[in-house]
Design a protein around this motif. Structure first.
Motif, mmCIF file in Angstrom:
data_model
loop_
_atom_site.group_PDB
_atom_site.id
_atom_site.type_symbol
_atom_site.label_atom_id
_atom_site.label_comp_id
_atom_site.label_asym_id
_atom_site.label_seq_id
_atom_site.Cartn_x
_atom_site.Cartn_y
_atom_site.Cartn_z
ATOM 1 N N GLU A 1 3.840 9.980 0.782
ATOM 2 C CA GLU A 1 3.685 9.820 -0.606
ATOM 3 C C GLU A 1 3.150 9.967 -1.715
ATOM 4 N N CYS B 1 -4.991 5.602 -24.054
ATOM 5 C CA CYS B 1 -4.197 6.153 -23.840
ATOM 6 C C CYS B 1 -2.341 5.319 -22.951
ATOM 7 N N GLU C 1 -15.632 6.487 -16.851
ATOM 8 C CA GLU C 1 -14.929 7.232 -18.674
ATOM 9 C C GLU C 1 -13.563 7.009 -17.664
ATOM 10 N N VAL C 2 -13.450 7.255 -16.212
ATOM 11 C CA VAL C 2 -11.885 6.314 -16.291
ATOM 12 C C VAL C 2 -11.142 5.400 -17.265
ATOM 13 N N TYR D 1 -4.354 19.793 -6.893
ATOM 14 C CA TYR D 1 -5.778 20.078 -7.437
ATOM 15 C C TYR D 1 -6.811 19.114 -5.955
ATOM 16 N N ILE D 2 -7.784 20.233 -5.907
ATOM 17 C CA ILE D 2 -8.523 19.219 -5.408
ATOM 18 C C ILE D 2 -10.123 19.365 -6.248
ATOM 19 N N VAL D 3 -10.665 17.511 -5.995
ATOM 20 C CA VAL D 3 -12.014 17.889 -6.422
ATOM 21 C C VAL D 3 -12.978 17.661 -5.579
ATOM 22 N N ASP E 1 2.040 4.777 1.205
ATOM 23 C CA ASP E 1 1.587 5.475 2.616
ATOM 24 C C ASP E 1 1.121 7.238 1.538
ATOM 25 N N ILE F 1 -6.339 4.867 -10.620
ATOM 26 C CA ILE F 1 -5.554 5.820 -10.935
ATOM 27 C C ILE F 1 -3.865 6.378 -10.229
ATOM 28 N N LEU G 1 -3.423 15.533 -6.659
ATOM 29 C CA LEU G 1 -4.812 15.372 -7.038
ATOM 30 C C LEU G 1 -4.999 15.064 -5.395
ATOM 31 N N ILE H 1 -1.630 10.556 -6.033
ATOM 32 C CA ILE H 1 -2.826 11.181 -6.250
ATOM 33 C C ILE H 1 -3.634 10.569 -4.927
ATOM 34 N N LYS I 1 0.974 -1.153 0.300
ATOM 35 C CA LYS I 1 -0.250 -0.268 -0.291
ATOM 36 C C LYS I 1 0.501 1.469 -0.354
ATOM 37 N N LEU J 1 -10.581 5.755 -19.933
ATOM 38 C CA LEU J 1 -9.725 7.445 -21.209
ATOM 39 C C LEU J 1 -8.315 6.187 -20.847
ATOM 40 N N LYS J 2 -8.725 5.321 -19.648
ATOM 41 C CA LYS J 2 -6.947 4.330 -19.439
ATOM 42 C C LYS J 2 -7.309 3.511 -20.358
ATOM 43 N N PHE K 1 -18.454 7.831 -13.464
ATOM 44 C CA PHE K 1 -16.767 8.425 -13.544
ATOM 45 C C PHE K 1 -15.658 7.231 -13.803
#
Ligand SMILES: Cc1cc2nc3c(=O)[nH]c(=O)nc-3n(C[C@H](O)[C@H](O)[C@H](O)COP(=O)(O)OP(=O)(O)OC[C@H]3O[C@@H](n4cnc5c(N)ncnc54)[C@H](O)[C@@H]3O)c2cc1C
Ligand SMILES: Cc1cc2nc3c(=O)[nH]c(=O)nc-3n(C[C@H](O)[C@H](O)[C@H](O)COP(=O)(O)OP(=O)(O)OC[C@H]3O[C@@H](n4cnc5c(N)ncnc54)[C@H](O)[C@@H]3O)c2cc1C
Lengths: 330, 263
Positions: free
Chosen positions: A207, A330, A322-323, A288-290, A204, A234, A267, A210, A202, A326-327, A319
């Motif tokens: 560190e 690309c 959609e990710v 970045y914050i969502v 940390d 991600i 993120l 995202i 896992k 995308l993955k 969502f």
């Protein structure tokens, strides 16, 4: 006369931890500003030739202490030898990791060397031949600039992981290695009884690049599977609010905030988290914050780059699809 | 068995921080002061050992008169006695200065175990406890999420990056406490506890009582100084995504991928 910059690396289980390269890079920058050399101190077991690689990040010379009793960090084995070498080296500046072990190591060393220490710094600079350090306080609600008293060398700073820019490694550069000649104690005050690895290596939170975090709005532990799935896609770590931890849905180590981990990922995605001041303190410095929250008035929205006012149970599955799309392209 | 808990009083975590007029300290008017949450975990852990091992628990703090309230809170939770070092000569001291004062008190107390928070949630320095251990030449076991005593030894579990380490140390030792509220669930002070606390011994000391002078531990001795404080840049109000759920999901992926370039 005090001279140069010395970085103290962190070696664990056969390799240098990333923070070592971050502080080496930062050390290089400071050494250039001072117009002085950059050396490193490496303690551990079976470091071998790896120490030369610190040259990739601009380290000129590495003092290596390699001994079985240095396998795991223990103050009683690390501090006396490090203090002895540092006293002889007499550097102007010492950089060290503000990691779990680094926090202990740095404070002990500072007390032994009688040095001023600024912990968990996020920015360092040289002014008039002396170090200036910026560090967060109140879990990031404020920042303070630290300076060292005139002529008080060494100036010690620990660096927060994931903040200092790492130089692109130049593999043509190797550091000179010197095996330090000091007696390493066996240590009889403390003993590592057991090390239990977290499942699945896992990441940390401190560190992670995202973080996907869930709060009371997740409604139950089982729903964190959604966040785990997203995180996997991600390359993120999963965090939580104190409410989620207090409810027993998530392990305490996942708590983000003033009394949990203070994090600075690229993120941060907050799902079902209202944005209490203690939570915001721990994650507001993220790049970045969502936020996904069904309440448009939730305070978290004052901090976001992108806000989604939706029921998370409706939004997240769409969502995630959609990710995936995308993955796959690309 | 004697346990000493180091306790710092800090601004309530609800506090909105404002910079003071001098630009290098915070504005402390209207601040509500509380026991540092991690020290509260340390008090709780000490009280559990008080119950299981019959230990006597002493609270040790350094700070101004207002700190008495937090010491009384710990006494009301069940600690046995308190010591406060209250001396203007410590003003402007850095972490090492503070550690020297606390270590000086400890040298004159009997103790087997020192418990304290791993960090104070105001200055977040993560130094004082560890430095006290160094000055006393005793082991420090850091970030404990559990403690166990036995055979003149102490055993803790501590999380490190990606693992949990079980660490054992000889007594006397200093343990700094980590974890979260959910790990320790510190007890509340009961009403009878509060009544009893009023009668428990609380001693006040100056640094002269400890054989120290301000130039050893005060501003003159400080190796670091704070020259300026600033607040983080206000975040620009972000964009709230519009449209149907699927539009928002598509748009968020696009923004994160193309604009922010983070996924
Ligand atoms: C001394 C002290 C220290 C503290 N330290 C911390 C800390 O370190 N970290 C921390 O996080 N907190 C901390 N807290 C607690 C903090 O004050 C808040 O209580 C906590 O952060 C709230 O967690 P939450 O946002 O998950 O829950 P809530 O505040 O209950 O918010 C839940 C949110 O979920 C939304 N929601 C509900 N259902 C849905 C849905 N279906 N879809 C979308 N959104 C939904 C709601 O609109 C709401 O905004 C501390 C408190 C104290 C007193
Ligand atoms: C230039 C400068 C001037 C300063 N002037 C002052 C000042 O005038 N007055 C002032 O109060 N602070 C002052 N400070 C702040 C003070 O030095 C810090 O509190 C100190 O450096 C320790 O950091 P911390 O509080 O984050 O404690 P940490 O090192 O994060 O604390 C860890 C643990 O140590 C213990 N501990 C810490 N402080 C105390 C204490 N006072 N009593 C008992 N146990 C404690 C607690 O158990 C705590 O959980 C000053 C700091 C600087 C750099």
């Amino acid at each position: 006369m005090a001279e140069g910059v010395c970085v103290i690396t962190e070696f664990r289980e056969g390799s240098f931890r990333r923070i070592s390269f971050e502080i080496a890079s930062e050390g290089r920058r400071l050494a250039d500003e001072l117009g002085e050399p950059l050396v490193a101190l490496a303690l551990g077991e079976s470091i071998g030739d790896l120490a030369t690689d610190l040259g990739n990040y601009g380290v000129e010379k590495v003092y290596v202490l390699d001994a079985p009793s240095l396998k795991d960090y223990r103050a009683e084995t690390y501090v006396p030898v490090a203090a002895e070498i540092l006293s002889n080296l007499d550097p102007k500046v010492i950089l060290i990791a503000a990691s779990v072990d680094g926090k202990d190591f740095s404070a002990r060393l500072a007390a032994r060397l009688g040095a001023g220490l600024a912990t968990d710094c996020t920015q360092l600079k040289v002014e008039g031949g002396s170090l200036k350090a910026k560090r967060p306080m109140y879990a990031g609600k404020a920042f303070a600039w630290y300076e060292w008293s005139d002529g008080s060398w060494p100036q010690m700073a620990s660096c927060r992981p994931n903040v200092m820019d790492c130089l692109a490694p130049d593999t043509s550069k190797k550091a000179e290695v010197e095996k330090a000649k000091v007696e390493v104690a066996e240590g009889n005050q403390t003993q590592v009884v057991n090390i239990e690895k977290d499942a699945g290596g896992k990441l940390d939170l401190t560190e992670a690049d995202i973080i996907v975090s869930g709060g009371r709005g997740m409604k139950g532990p089982e729903n964190f599977a959604m966040l785990e799935e997203l995180a996997k896609l991600i390359g993120a770590a999963v965090g939580a609010s104190r409410s989620a931890v207090d409810s027993g849905w998530r392990p305490h180590a996942d708590q983000v905030g003033q009394t949990g981990k203070v994090v600075t990922p690229n993120l941060y995605i907050a799902c079902g988290i209202s944005g209490a001041i203690q939570h915001l303190a721990g994650m507001s410095s993220s790049k970045y914050i969502v936020a996904v929250n069904k309440d448009p008035e939730a305070p978290i929205f004052s901090k976001v780059d992108y806000g989604v006012v939706e029921d998370l149970f409706k939004f997240l599955p769409v969502f995630i699809e959609e990710v995936k799309t995308l993955k796959s392209t690309c | 068995m004697n346990i000493v808990v180091l306790l710092k009083q800090v601004p309530d975590t609800e506090t909105k921080i404002r910079i003071g007029g001098d630009g290098k300290t915070i504005d402390t008017s209207d601040i509500k002061w509380i026991m540092n949450p991690y020290d509260e975990y340390a008090v709780e852990a000490a009280l559990r050992l008080q119950e299981s091992a019959g230990a006597k628990v002493t609270i040790l703090s350094m700070g101004p008169e207002r700190v008495v309230e937090s010491i009384r809170t710990a006494l009301a939770m069940g600690a046995d006695q308190g010591v406060l070092v209250n001396d203007p000569g410590t003003e402007g001291s850095d972490a090492l200065g503070k550690a020297k004062v606390l270590a000086a008190v400890l040298k004159n107390l009997e103790f087997d175990l020192v418990c304290c928070g791993h960090r104070a949630v105001d200055d977040d320095e993560n130094q004082v406890g560890i430095m006290v251990a160094e000055l006393l030449g005793i082991p420090h076991l850091g970030l404990a999420i559990s403690v166990e005593l036995g055979d003149g030894k102490i055993r803790i579990v501590r999380p490190i990056e990606g693992a949990r380490v079980t660490l054992e140390g000889t007594l006397p030792a200093l343990v700094t406490f980590g974890g979260a509220h959910a790990v320790w669930n510190p007890r509340y002070a009961s009403l009878p506890g509060i009544m009893k606390a009023k009668k428990k011994p609380l001693e006040t000391k100056t640094i002269a009582d400890l054989g120290l002078s301000p130039d050893e531990v005060g501003m003159q001795a400080a190796k670091v100084k704070i020259t300026a404080m600033e607040l983080p840049a206000e975040r620009q109000a972000g964009r709230v995504l519009e449209g149907e759920t699927s539009d928002k999901a598509k748009e968020l992926v696009r923004l994160l991928h193309e604009e922010a370039k983070v996924i």
